[in-house]
Design an enzyme around this catalytic site. Structure first.
Site, PDB file in Angstrom:
ATOM      1  CB  CYS A 136      -0.976   0.000   1.175  1.00 44.58           C
ATOM      2  SG  CYS A 136      -0.280  -0.552   2.737  1.00 44.58           S
ATOM      3  CG  HIS A 249      -0.621   3.894   4.567  1.00 43.03           C
ATOM      4  ND1 HIS A 249      -1.247   3.572   5.745  1.00 43.03           N
ATOM      5  CD2 HIS A 249      -0.121   2.704   4.078  1.00 43.03           C
ATOM      6  CE1 HIS A 249      -1.137   2.267   5.962  1.00 43.03           C
ATOM      7  NE2 HIS A 249      -0.454   1.729   4.971  1.00 43.03           N
TER       8      HIS A 249
END
Length: 346
Positions: A136, A249
């Site tokens: 990711c 994130h």
């Protein structure tokens, strides 16, 4: 070798392996949101069969993931961990199923394409039945690095990631919430999923440590970026940090370019990149926030500025929903590309 997919576009048999997990459930939701041509959804789990998932208003029972379960399946989206993928992905491919795998199992295999949908779709053309979905953190970084490489050339990249706990799965989200409740109650929080409680402290270590002092998560960003960009010698360093955020994130990125490139140049090329949105107005305190990115499939970039520590240097901040674009959405986008490019395995 891959081959043309015939006329299966009108309706495919689609398996989701790890269907009861955080990413698996999100994959199923995105298949529905994007109106993916699913004629028959087959949710699977390595364990926990007997549960059900909801798809298009119906409850569908989750079956045990076994080699025989992939008979007749056109596409399988895997998010059940590397061990399951190493065991079952080849079995699925052997039965004519095209696998898009979200684990680390196949990412660095030279025979397996590692694909970010808007960066290197051409890598799919020579697949052999298995395609790898990147980590990711790599996912949200690669389109920006690709855009800079195309226009100004990359010499060096330094990135610090600030990764949400959902990157470690649903149990880690529950753990963070429990730690927060402990803090509110005046108690000392402890973690049930990690070495340290992260409700009050960023944790500068994700996954296991390697002999050189880096972590596996650090090296994923380095090695996967090189493979996706086709730059095996790219000088890149990463420090992966877990922060007390549930979803989204964030990354602080510093790049050294081969040629002059201004922040305005960078903002312009970022804005022209599919799926990337520039949020960069210091006067109004506008910059990407994890809370705003959560629930979106976009990659958001801001704080674009000169890095004066190197020649032709730029710095920027990038945020994305790690569960959606960082995992589930890119997997579905890869499946869409396989259909569009007529590359379903047979």
């Amino acid at each position: 070798m891959s081959s043309a997919s015939g006329n299966r576009e009108s309706g495919l048999v689609v398996a989701v392996v790890g269907a009861t997990g955080l990413v698996g459930r999100t994959m199923i939701r995105i298949l529905e949101e994007r109106n993916f041509p699913v004629a028959d959804l087959r949710p699977m789990a390595a364990s926990g069969a007997g549960r059900s998932v909801r798809f298009k208003g119906s409850e569908i029972a989750v079956a045990e993931a076994t080699p025989a379960a992939f008979e007749g399946v056109d596409i399988a989206l895997f998010s059940a961990g590397a061990e399951v993928s190493l065991k079952l992905a080849p079995e699925a491919a052997k039965r004519g199923c095209t696998v898009v795998d979200n684990s680390s199992a196949w990412r660095m295999d030279p025979a397996v394409p590692l694909v970010v949908s808007q960066v290197n779709p051409e890598a799919l053309d020579d697949h052999r039945g298995i395609i790898a979905n990147p980590n990711c953190s790599t996912m949200q970084l690669a389109p920006l690095l690709h855009a800079l490489q195309q226009r100004a050339g990359l010499k060096r990249v330094v990135v610090a990631t600030y990764q949400a706990v959902s990157g470690a799965g649903g149990d880690a989200v529950d753990d963070l919430r429990a730690q927060r409740r402990a803090l509110v109650a005046g108690e000392i929080p402890t973690s049930t999923t990690g070495h340290h409680a992260g409700a009050q402290s960023p944790i500068p270590a994700i996954d296991m440590f390697l002999p050189d002092g880096s972590t596996k998560e650090d090296t994923k960003v380095v090695n996967e970026s090189r493979k996706i960009l086709g730059l095996p010698e790219l000088r890149i360093s990463a420090t992966a940090v877990r922060v007390p955020v549930e979803v989204g994130h964030s990354e602080a990125v510093h790049v050294e370019l081969e040629r002059p490139f201004t922040p305005d140049d960078a903002r312009s090329v970022f804005a022209q990149t599919t799926g990337v949105f520039v949020q960069d107005d210091p006067a109004s305190h506008t910059y990407p926030l994890a809370a705003d990115a959560a629930g979106s499939d976009g990659i958001y970039v801001g704080r674009v500025r000169v890095d004066q520590s190197v020649e032709h240097g730029l710095a920027f901040w990038v945020v994305s929903d790690n569960v959606r674009k960082g995992a589930a959405t890119n997997a579905v986008e890869i499946a869409e590309l396989l259909i569009a490019r007529r590359l379903l395995h047979e």
